[in-house]
Structure formats: structure tokens, C-alpha cells
Enzyme design. Structure first.
Site: not given
Length: 566
Positions: A42, A115, A152, A185, A303, A305, A307, A309-310, A386
Site C-alpha cells: 500500500e 481504498k 488493507c 499494516s 546515558g 546509570s 540501571g 533501563d539504560s 531534578n
């Protein structure tokens, strides 16, 4: 008999000349294979979805030039029919374009179909630019076969729940030998199986074989997995193209069945797709790879850390770009644990990537002194926390600006949902890889990474230690949030709800139902809802994320910032 080439390609939105070259190359391969029909996806000419590029001066002129180039190329292969998607201009009231399917053969346009069903839910907004086509079936004779043509969404309404029109039923009335559906899709967990179920049921209901050709590749936050397939009545899926890669191959359609090009039986298709963690890893890597190269980046910075996630973000970046193109920066403060640096060193050694150390304690102290001197009050509590995140974000952006690396943000869906992140700090970046993964899924994917590697690619200590932002003494995520196994079940119901896969929704709903049987559980759910609502302004200013689930933040969830919430 009909030889059909499936051309599952990775298009670049707006690069009409490049997309045209891809299509011509694939058509030449089809001709060499003796195909009478080559099928693209498509809006293949422009890539899906061009958005407001369709309104840009000169864009439609480039579309016309692309169409002319394809038409001219088709003269070289007079026995080959080309089926592809393009925006075509129309007359009359309404939007001035159709999302169209075009058929070329021997230097002529021999068919066109517009479509009918234009989705406006989730990530789609096709009514913004297109008018729906008329309620008619389009069938084209190719050799001895009558081939029905579909785009589609036209095939997704056979249960009649979403639109008043059912193009599939209309097509069945035309009694073709075969339906060809061109598609764009987007992929999310469980989508492959959903496609197979919807089109398999319709194929059996009407007794019609169907070929479903999808595009592949990343486009902004969306990833297309390809996974083009053929389905036969009563038999289900009998052919499937590879996932997450370009795939061009020729099939034989004979006596209502799909065969290999040489007439032999096709290998069986495994009904089970990738398990979730493997799927997430493949989809995110492709999403990052295409996003980076299409935005002009070769390298990325993260970055680190110490941890989870990084750590996982770095693994996925290496998957996508290679270790030589990924760098990490550890930025300890006076509140950082020894492990935040040590674990970063161990991880980067395991991955073979360069790690820079840029301590921030003196910078934080300098800001704090300046704040107190100016405002006659010490900087403490949340503003001080922060500040550390914002200093780190600034350092990362300095590196990105100077060296030209793409900065990858590391927030996960759980944190982003409730605003457990610092605007202009850890939200800085050009793309988020984990933003559609709940924290529990982050842990699961990290364990999967190590299982596949057969060793601790991500140090086990990183997986085992309690999550912490390390912005205050002894800080843990559970100081501010419910435990992630609790929070994530609430978030699934609040954010995705009915769009969850049935089993996952049932489990999450049962968990929440048990929770709200107690007053403290009711209060917790109410608190989480409020946190989600209050954090909308942060999400609106955050980088795009790679979508992997049924409802992701960004274009898939459009909520007002200023709104009354019960």
C-alpha cells in the site's frame, strides 16, 4: 496457473525516486522468475504514511513523475502486471486524493481501485488526506485467472463491526479466483496472529484464496514487520515471507492453491510467532536502525546509570547499529552508588562499547550555590533531584551536538505513564527504545538477552538490584510508585484496555478487580489514574518512541493536556 512475485520492500517515506528504483529492481527479478504478476504494498510509491507531505508544493508532481517512470519500466516487461499503491488525484467534493491501487502492464495502466475504508483510529488518520473509494469490487483478468484487488483496511471489516460497508463481501460477490490485498499494516505484539485469524476466517467463509503483501521497515515510531502471507480456504496460512527484512520471492498459484515457483509444496508455516521478548527485540532494533539512517545518524549515545533501563537500551542500540557505533556516558553524582559506575563499566566491556565518565557532583554544587545566593533559600528536595537529571541531560546533548550522535532516551512505559521522569533531563533525546515496554517487560527482555547470549551480557546485579533513580540518599522507585508488578497491571487496563490481547486483558482485569475489592486498592487505582492524567504535558514534549504494543503513547493515544478527569 499464475506465477506471482511477492515484493515485500522497505520504503522511505517521501523518497519517490528511491522507492521507484526499488520497485523496478523487484519487477525485473519477477520477470526473470517468469512471473505474470508482481505485487507491492500500500502506498509503496510514496511509502506509508506520507502525512502532510501530500499537501506540500510539488509533492504530487513527484508522484506523477514516479508513476511515469514505473509506466515506462513496465514496457520492458510486457508480460508482467505490476500491482502497487499510490496517492491519485480525484475530482468532485471531498478530499482531492484517493489511496489507490494501480495496475500497470506493458506500458499501460490497466486497472485502478480506490481504498474504501479509511482508518482514523490508533496511529491512522487517512481521512485527513483521502476520500473513500466507491462501494465496488475491482476484478482483473490475468491470463486465465480473475484476480480481485483490495487495499488493507478493506479486508478488516468482514465482521461488520467498524464500518457500514464490507468490501470483502462485495468482492466475494464478484467471484474472483484469487484476492490480492496490498497493505501497510504496522506491527505490534500479537498482530501477526491477528492478521492470520481475520483473513483466514474470511478466506474460509467465502471460499477465496488470498495473497496479503505488507511493507517492512521503521517509519518514525511505527515499525512494519513484513510477514506477507498467503491463505487458502480451510487450510489457513500456507506461505509466509520473512519478518523484519525485505523479501522478494515468486509463488505459483494453481487450482486454488499456492505452491513454490517450481510447483513443489511450500514448507509449513509455524502458527506460533516470536515469543514477546524476541519480538520486542527484533522490532525495536529495526525501528532504531531505520530511524537513525533516515534521520542522518550513524552513531548513538546513551546515558548509562548502571540501571536496567539504560543497560537494555545499550544492548538494543548495539543490536541495531553495531558496537562500534554506540557510546555510553556514566555521570555519577554524590548520591550515586558505586555500582552505578561499576555496573556500567562491566556492561560496556561485555558489549564492546566505549564508556565515558563525566562526574557531575561539582556542577550540582555550583548550581545549588548559585540558586541559594540568588533566591536566599537552599536548593533541596525534588528541585535538587531534578537538577541532577537535567545536568545529565545537558551533558548528553552536548555530546550529541558535538559528535553528531543520536541521543537515545531510556524511559520505559511505566515511568512515562505516571510521569516518573524529569522533563528536559532524562527525557532528552531523539528516540526512546523502551517507551512502549512496561517495566516488568523490561526485566523480562533483559533476562531474555542473557539467555540468548548464554552469559551475563547484562550483569545479573543490574537485573537483581531494586530500581532507583539515585537522585537522593537510599532512594528507590517504590518510594514514589507502587511495585511495578502492581503498577503495570493497572496501567495495562487504563492505557490499552480493550486493545490488549484477550488473555492479557483478562489477566490484568482480574488483577485490578481483586485490587479494588479493598479501599486501599481503590485509592491506589485512583491515584494512578491521576498520575497518568497529570503527566500528559511531559509526554507531549518527550521524544518519539518505538511502538511495540497495541496502544502506544504518541499518535496512537491522543489526549488533551488540559482536561477534567474523574
Amino acid at each position: 496457473m499464475l506465477n506471482i512475485t511477492v515484493a515485500q520492500l522497505n520504503y522511505f517515506v517521501g523518497d519517490i525516486e528511491g522507492n521507484t528504483r526499488k520497485m523496478i529492481d523487484a519487477a525485473r527479478r519477477a520477470a526473470l522468475d517468469g512471473a505474470e504478476l508482481v505485487v507491492f504494498s500500500e502506498l509503496s510509491l510514496t511509502g506509508y504514511y506520507p502525512g502532510d507531505l501530500l499537501d506540500e508544493p510539488g509533492f504530487l508532481n513527484r508522484v506523477e513523475a514516479g508513476l511515469a517512470a514505473l509506466l515506462e519500466a513496465s514496457r520492458e516487461m510486457p508480460a508482467l502486471h505490476w500491482v502497487f499503491g499510490a496517492p491519485l488525484q480525484r475530482e468532485g467534493p471531498g478530499k482531492k486524493l484517493h489511496n489507490a491501487l494501480v495496475v500497470l502492464a506493458g506500458g499501460r495502466q490497466v486497472a485502478q481501485y480506490a481504498k474504501q475504508l479509511l482508518p482514523t483510529y490508533d496511529v491512522f488518520d487517512e481521512h485527513r488526506h483521502f476520500s473513500p473509494g466507491p462501494d465496488v469490487a475491482r476484478v482483473l483478468r490475468i491470463g486465465t485467472n480473475q484476480v480481485g484487488l483490495m487495499i488493507c483496511e478493506d479486508g478488516w471489516n468482514d465482521e461488520g463491526q467498524d464500518y457500514l460497508v464490507n468490501p470483502f463481501a462485495r468482492m466475494a460477490d464478484a467471484a474472483p479466483d484469487l484476492i490480492v490485498s496490498i497493505n501497510a499494516s504496522p506491527s505490534n505484539v500479537g498482530k501477526r496472529e491477528q492478521r492470520h485469524a481475520v483473513f483466514g476466517q474470511a478466506s474460509t467463509r467465502y471460499g477465496l484464496p488470498l495473497l496479503y503483501v505488507n511493507q517492512v521497515g521503521g517509519q518514525d515510531q511505527i515499525v512494519f514487520d513484513g510477514a506477507s502471507f498467503a491463505v487458502e480456504p480451510g487450510r489457513g496460512v500456507t506461505f509466509e515471507a520473512e519478518r523484519f527484512v525485505e523479501h522478494v520471492s515468486t509463488l505459483r498459484f494453481e487450482n486454488g492453491a499456492f505452491l513454490a515457483r517450481d510447483g513443489s509444496a511450500l514448507p509449513p508455516v509455524n502458527p506460533k510467532g516470536l515469543e514477546p521478548s524476541a519480538f520486542y527485540r527484533a522490532q525495536i532494533a529495526l525501528g532504531l536502525r531505520d530511524y537513525a539512517r533516515r534521520c542522518g545518524f550513524r552513531q548513538a549515545v546513551v546515558g548509562s546509570s548502571g540501571g536496567i533501563d539504560s543497560a537494555l537500551t545499550l544492548v538494543l542500540a548495539v543490536d541495531a547499529l553495531g558496537a562500534e557505533n554506540v557510546e555510553a556516558i556514566t555521570m555519577p553524582s554524590s548520591f550515586s552508588s558505586a555500582g552505578s559506575v561499576d555496573h556500567s563499566v562491566q556492561l560496556c566491556d561485555n558489549l564492546g562499547i566505549r564508556l565515558h565518565r563525566h562526574a557531575i557532583a561539582e556542577l550540582v554544587e555550583g548550581y545549588a550555590r548559585g540558586f541559594e545566593a540568588t533566591f536566599a533559600t537552599p536548593l533541596r528536595g525534588l528541585p535538587l533531584e531534578n537538577l541532577q537529571a537535567r545536568i545529565r541531560g545537558t551533558i548528553l546533548m552536548e555530546h550529541s551536538n558535538h559528535f553528531g550522535h543520536l541521543l537515545l532516551t531510556t524511559g520505559n512505559k511505566s515511568e512515562i505513564s505516571v510521569g516518573y521522569c524529569t522533563l528536559y533531563g532524562d527525557t532528552n533525546g531523539g528516540l526512546g527504545l523502551l517507551g512502549d515496554l512496561y517495566k516488568t517487560e523490561v526485566f523480562a527482555l533483559a533476562r531474555h538477552v542473557n539467555e540468548v547470549a548464554g552469559r551475563e551480557l547484562i550483569p545479573q546485579a543490574v537485573i537483581d538490584k531494586p530500581p532507583s533513580a539515585e537522585l537522593a540518599p537510599g532512594q528507590q522507585d517504590t518510594d514514589s510508585l507502587p511495585p511495578y508488578p502492581v503498577l503495570d497491571e493497572i496501567l495495562k487496563i487504563e492505557i490499552e484496555g480493550n486493545r490488549l490481547p484477550a488473555a492479557e486483558r483478562a489477566a490484568a482485569q482480574a488483577f485490578v478487580d481483586r485490587l479494588v475489592e479493598q479501599p486501599e486498592g481503590q485509592a491506589l487505582v485512583k491515584r494512578v489514574r491521576a498520575m497518568i492524567a497529570r503527566s500528559e504535558y511531559k509526554r507531549r514534549q518527550s521524544p518519539p518512541i518505538v511502538r511495540v504494543r497495541s496502544r502506544a503513547f504518541g499518535s496512537g493515544r491522543q489526549m488533551p493536556i488540559a482536561a477534567f478527569h474523574v
